[in-house]
Design an enzyme around this catalytic site. Structure first.
Site, PDB file in Angstrom:
ATOM      1  N   LEU A 455      12.738   2.999  11.072  1.00 28.38           N
ATOM      2  CA  LEU A 455      12.726   3.337   9.655  1.00 28.38           C
ATOM      3  C   LEU A 455      12.036   4.686   9.516  1.00 28.38           C
ATOM      4  CD1 LEU A 455      12.936   2.929   6.576  1.00 28.38           C
ATOM      5  CD2 LEU A 455      10.829   1.572   6.709  1.00 28.38           C
ATOM      6  N   GLU A 456      12.732   5.628   8.908  1.00 29.06           N
ATOM      7  CA  GLU A 456      12.195   6.976   8.699  1.00 29.06           C
ATOM      8  C   GLU A 456      11.768   7.092   7.233  1.00 29.06           C
ATOM      9  OE1 GLU A 456      13.693  11.321  10.278  1.00 29.06           O
ATOM     10  OE2 GLU A 456      15.147  10.094   9.196  1.00 29.06           O
ATOM     11  N   ILE A 457      10.457   7.113   7.008  1.00 33.51           N
ATOM     12  CA  ILE A 457       9.936   7.272   5.649  1.00 33.51           C
ATOM     13  C   ILE A 457       9.822   8.760   5.350  1.00 33.51           C
ATOM     14  CG2 ILE A 457       7.866   6.987   4.225  1.00 33.51           C
ATOM     15  CD1 ILE A 457       7.507   4.253   5.434  1.00 33.51           C
TER      16      ILE A 457
END
Length: 702
Positions: A455-457
């Site tokens: 997951l790339e925030i």
């Protein structure tokens, strides 16, 4: 550490129950000091004539989660050997002990924990869906070093054992019993009682155990000629998959084969020899580093107010995936779409997956019902006032995203977090449209969401720290490995992927065959080649990514963008989902060969030759340079984030540990020479980023 810190003893009716309970760490992991404690404890207990049998059981949620990987750090051959040899001796002593020893397993039983149970005389397990057993050492670039390469194939058969050890996959309780790995599976509340009953039985008579083998397995495994064929085929398959990048794979096969060809003692000696050699390889160092990154990734500071309820807008492929990983991890989801069919399809897809787990007894029906009960289907915003966070996964159009933000602000509470799953649009522009820009953030999941670990925030200059902390914690609870990056076209993962893919497309323009490029990069170590990746992702999605690349390259005139993918998309080619892209596919979605018509979209015709090494360097160094630029520009805040994002987002050569670890190992001198040669031959797009100067001159030992 003393014995009571890890083991608690209970002696009743001649049966000594050894409760494994690591009170200090809260998880049972085995280190050299624990092995010493175990050695001393059993030396004394075996002398006690009142004890007729032993039970090993855990007081923690897992039986034994494996070994303390950090204790494996050594500098030279011989450093680990004394500990490993003593470990072998202890397990041999347990195995040969006349008093029966039963392993009662609940929860995870991994690595050295599994090898300890293999030295026991019987294994009984709980029927809990959390109970699973594995030998995952191959994922760390090593092999099972506690006798597992010898005991496992003799217990369940060579082929099943090789499959377990070469994949490192989890085996659940009922599957393990069917394989012969567990002798009994019982209700988790009756595990200790059932283990005592088994101990009493074994005090009277030995375990009568038969291998569950097919006739074909028996023919291959029961004679030297058959085994030679078996090991030969295993090597061919392993070489095809590992492509020489994972030395642990052939080493595991070597150990098993030696044990059957020369006897179990020779097999143990081969295991000792190869284990330590593998520990000292760069591949194992890189894979262990990934393990540390994953472990440390979960330790970020917790938010003041964890997010409990998700409002999910969009029940398409991405929205469906985000919903699935949320409800499976205890998060309630209000799932909204404009189309009731989309919501129903999501529910059906999730239920179908749960039914499969029920069939294989890795999930109970009541648990499946509870998971489905967390989905609240909606065609309106009813109930969204309860949402702590809303994630939108609608079409990639900025006007639509802004309209969604307006709707969220109208129907949700003031402090709701507004997250976008965009992979191409500006999160900053969305934040500036919102009333509270500090509440807007990007949460870029990768497709397919349930399978892709990253997951790339994406934060903007407005995003509050508390929002970042809350979303990070939310992603970890969804089972994701999380990185935080600054907003820019492509963010981090897609930004480094675009130049790599673009260089491959430019090579096709030059006439290099698609299959030659694909093969070269798979041989280098990428899980799939660039054109397989484009087809899998979908050329519709890839066309959006190319548009992002155009934006990123707007101020880089030396960076020519190949536009063949958008042209293919406009012509109706979508890749695997339309049965035609760079490859052709049959009705079952299996590749049937190159789509020769694809060359109509390129200047080249696939009739030119370029050495595989040159193909690899061109594609790889474009990605490395972009990663350096992201570090230089502050898109990522550390090399560790860059390694994590690249490996878990796009499968960057896992055995290297990531692009930055790879570059540090190569050293500035070697890297700069390659960059200079490529720049001279192919143009200034290969000009190395300035931050490369900060890398060590010589190759590092990592």
């Amino acid at each position: 550490m003393n014995q009571l810190d890890f083991f608690q003893l209970e002696n009743k009716e001649g049966i000594c129950t050894i409760w494994i309970d690591n009170q200090k760490d809260g998880i049972n992991i085995v280190s050299p000091s624990i092995i010493t404690l175990m050695d001393n404890m059993f030396t004394e207990l075996l002398k006690d004539e009142t004890i007729k049998a032993f039970i090993l059981i855990s007081k923690q949620k897992d039986f034994i989660a494996g070994a303390d990987i950090r204790s494996f750090e050594i500098e030279k051959e011989g450093d680990f050997l004394p500990f490993q040899k003593r470990g072998h001796e202890i397990l041999n002593e347990l195995e040969s002990n006349p008093k029966p020893i039963i392993a009662a397993i609940h929860g995870s039983c991994f690595g050295l924990g599994t090898e300890i149970t293999l030295a026991c005389h019987a294994r009984i397990a709980s029927n809990s869906p959390t109970t699973k057993i594995a030998l995952p050492e191959v994922k760390l670039g090593i092999l099972p070093g506690g006798g597992g390469t010898q005991r496992l194939p003799r217990l369940i058969g060579i082929q099943k054992a090789l499959d377990m050890m070469l994949t490192g996959k989890n085996i659940y309780a009922y599957q393990a019993k069917k394989m012969g790995l567990f002798d009994e599976v019982v209700d988790e509340n009756k595990l200790h009682h059932a283990a005592k009953m088994m101990a009493k039985k074994l005090m009277e008579t030995k375990m009568n155990r038969k291998q569950n083998k097919t006739l074909g397995d028996n023919v291959l495994e029961s004679n030297p000629a058959g085994r030679r064929v078996l090991f030969s085929q295993a090597r061919k398959m392993a070489n095809k998959q590992a492509r020489g990048n994972y030395p642990a794979v052939p080493s595991i096969i070597d150990c098993v084969e030696t044990g059957f060809a020369k006897g179990i003692k020779a097999g143990y000696e081969k295991e000792l020899e190869l284990f330590e050699k593998l520990l000292l390889t760069s591949e194992s160092a890189g894979l262990r580093n990934l393990f540390y990154l994953m472990t440390d990734n979960k330790k970020r500071e917790k938010p003041e107010k964890p997010l409990q309820t998700l409002g999910m807008i969009g029940a398409g492929f991405m929205g469906s995936g985000i919903t699935e990983i949320s409800v499976k991890n205890g998060i309630n989801v209000y799932l909204k779409d404009i189309n009731a069919k989309g919501i129903a399809d999501t529910q059906k897809a999730i239920w179908k997956g749960l039914q499969k787990k029920i069939k294989y007894k890795t999930l109970r029906p009541i648990e499946a019902d509870q998971i489905m009960g967390r989905i609240y289907p909606r065609l309106t915003y009813k109930g969204f006032e309860h949402a702590d966070i809303v994630i939108e996964a609608v079409l990639e159009r900025m006007d639509l995203k802004k309209r969604i933000i307006d709707d969220i602000q109208e129907h949700c509470k003031d402090d709701v977090i507004i997250a976008t799953n965009t992979s191409a649009l500006s999160v900053t522009e969305m934040a500036e449209h919102a009333k509270r820009p500090e509440q807007v953030i990007g949460m870029h999941y990768f497709s397919p969401v349930p399978k892709m670990p990253l997951l790339e925030i994406v934060k903007t200059k407005y995003t509050s720290e508390e929002v970042i902390k809350a979303c990070y914690d939310f992603g970890v609870r969804q089972g994701k490995t999380v990185i935080v990056v600054n907003d820019c076209p492509g963010f981090y993962v897609n930004r480094i992927l675009i130049p790599y893919l673009n260089e491959c497309l430019l090579m096709v323009d030059e006439g290099i065959p698609i299959e030659a490029i694909n093969e070269a990069l798979e041989n280098l170590g990428f899980p799939v080649g660039p054109f397989k990746l484009l087809d899998e992702v979908g050329l519709d999605v890839a066309a959006h990514v190319v548009e992002t690349g155009k934006k990123a390259a707007a101020d880089r005139p030396d960076f020519p963008i190949n536009l063949s993918v958008p042209a293919m998309y406009e012509a109706g080619l979508l890749g695997k989902k339309s049965k035609k892209g760079f490859f052709k596919y049959n009705e079952k979605g299996k590749r049937t060969g190159i789509n020769k018509d694809v060359y109509n979209f390129f200047k080249g015709e696939g009739d030119q030759h370029l050495e595989a090494n040159e193909i690899q360097l061109r594609a790889l160094f474009m990605m490395l340079n972009e990663a350096l630029m992201c570090l230089e520009e502050g898109i990522i805040d550390s090399e560790e984030a860059g390694d994590t994002g690249a490996v878990f987002g796009i499968g960057f050569l896992p055995f290297t540990g990531g692009p930055f670890r790879f570059m540090r190992k190569q050293g500035y001198e070697k890297l700069s020479q390659v960059f200079e040669r490529l720049e001279e031959k192919y143009g200034s797009r290969f000009k190395a980023a300035k931050v490369l100067n900060e890398f060590p001159q010589k190759a590092a030992t990592v």
